[in-house]
Motif scaffolding. Structure first.
Motif, short mmCIF file in Angstrom:
data_model
loop_
_atom_site.label_atom_id
_atom_site.label_comp_id
_atom_site.label_asym_id
_atom_site.label_seq_id
_atom_site.Cartn_x
_atom_site.Cartn_y
_atom_site.Cartn_z
N ALA A 33 0.12 4.54 -6.20
CA ALA A 33 -0.46 3.20 -6.09
C ALA A 33 -0.88 2.67 -7.46
CB ALA A 33 -1.65 3.22 -5.13
N ALA A 34 -1.45 3.51 -8.28
CA ALA A 34 -1.86 3.09 -9.63
C ALA A 34 -0.66 2.72 -10.49
CB ALA A 34 -2.67 4.20 -10.30
N SER A 43 0.84 -1.20 0.00
CA SER A 43 0.00 0.00 0.00
C SER A 43 0.87 1.24 0.00
CB SER A 43 -0.94 0.01 1.21
OG SER A 43 -0.19 0.01 2.41
N ASN A 44 0.22 2.36 -0.33
CA ASN A 44 0.91 3.64 -0.42
C ASN A 44 0.01 4.73 0.12
OD1 ASN A 44 2.72 5.77 -1.45
ND2 ASN A 44 3.59 4.08 -2.64
N THR A 45 0.54 5.94 0.22
CA THR A 45 -0.28 7.07 0.68
C THR A 45 -0.80 7.90 -0.50
OG1 THR A 45 1.73 8.38 0.95
CG2 THR A 45 0.89 7.24 2.90
N SER A 46 -0.28 7.64 -1.69
CA SER A 46 -0.66 8.39 -2.88
C SER A 46 -1.45 7.51 -3.84
CB SER A 46 0.60 8.92 -3.59
OG SER A 46 0.32 9.27 -4.93
N ILE A 47 -2.62 7.97 -4.25
CA ILE A 47 -3.44 7.22 -5.20
C ILE A 47 -2.71 7.09 -6.54
CG2 ILE A 47 -5.57 7.28 -6.56
CD1 ILE A 47 -6.90 8.59 -4.09
N ASN A 48 -2.05 8.15 -6.99
CA ASN A 48 -1.32 8.11 -8.26
C ASN A 48 -0.19 7.09 -8.22
OD1 ASN A 48 -2.97 10.10 -9.28
ND2 ASN A 48 -1.41 11.68 -9.32
N PHE A 70 -3.14 4.46 2.91
CA PHE A 70 -4.46 4.87 2.44
C PHE A 70 -4.88 4.16 1.16
CE2 PHE A 70 -6.49 7.90 -0.58
CZ PHE A 70 -7.75 7.93 -0.02
N SER A 71 -3.94 3.94 0.26
CA SER A 71 -4.26 3.41 -1.06
C SER A 71 -3.58 2.05 -1.28
CB SER A 71 -3.81 4.40 -2.14
OG SER A 71 -4.25 4.00 -3.40
N LYS A 82 0.72 -0.67 -9.19
CA LYS A 82 -0.15 -1.78 -9.59
C LYS A 82 0.13 -2.16 -11.05
CE LYS A 82 -4.93 -3.38 -9.62
NZ LYS A 82 -4.66 -4.56 -8.78
#
Length: 198
Positions: free
Chosen positions: A135-136, A128-133, A162-163, A139
């Motif tokens: 994390a994408a 997991s990461n704290t940044s949605i970008n 978070f993400s 993935k």
């Protein structure tokens, strides 16, 4: 106060001096580089361990490195044996690109190995990461890599950001430190992940 909250989130880069860098990160970065083989195409992300891998990359054979870090790409441009590909997009702090433009470029690429970092790794939620970008991006690297190698210091084991990037079963190899939580490491190993303690 728990162990995790006591640890400052320092971000080291290729430009930091040896004396300022946590040895746990250096040991992880050095071990990660031992997995690189001749003629491979690898991805190195812009996190601390990715930056520190630059110090230990092999010089004896040719391979290609793709990165979303301008700083890493600049450092590797001095290595005659490495073909360097830097992903573009909107650049944020520390010379990192991680927007939709960066993601679209990544989606068209395939890697032998993807070297990734993160906010945390747990047996329940995976990487997991704290940044949605970010994390994408991670993935996509996992999906497009034959082998995904996650590099996190021991204090990030059992922690969740978070993400969520991907489930633990999608990780091929986890490299962390010897003082990582033994129960959590056992749970991760029980899910078929190769864990290397340095």
């Amino acid at each position: 106060m728990d162990k995790v909250s006591e640890i400052p989130e320092k971000k080291w880069t290729v430009n930091d001096s040896d004396s300022s860098i946590d040895l746990d990160y250096l040991n992880i970065a050095e071990e990660a580089c031992s997995f690189i083989e001749e003629n491979e195409v690898i991805y190195i992300n812009s996190g601390t361990s990715g930056n520190l891998m630059c110090r230990y990359l092999p010089h004896a054979f040719r391979y290609s490195v793709v990165t979303n870090s301008v700083r890493i790409a600049d450092e590797l441009s001095y290595h005659d044996n490495i073909d360097v590909y830097v992903l573009g997009g909107k650049m944020r702090c520390r010379g990192v690109c991680d927007d939709m433009m960066t993601l679209r470029q990544l989606e068209a690429m395939r890697f032998d190995k993807g070297f990734l970092t993160g906010y945390g790794v747990s047996s329940e939620y995976g990487l997991s990461n704290t940044s949605i970008n970010t994390a994408a991006l991670h993935k996509t690297v996992i999906e497009n890599s034959i082998s995904s190698v996650v590099l996190v210091p021991s204090y990030k084991i059992g922690r969740t950001g978070f993400s969520v990037v991907d489930e633990i079963e999608k990780i091929s190899i986890l490299i962390t430190n010897k003082d990582a939580d033994k129960l959590e490491i056992k749970k991760i190993k029980d899910k078929g992940i190769k864990v290397i303690l340095v």
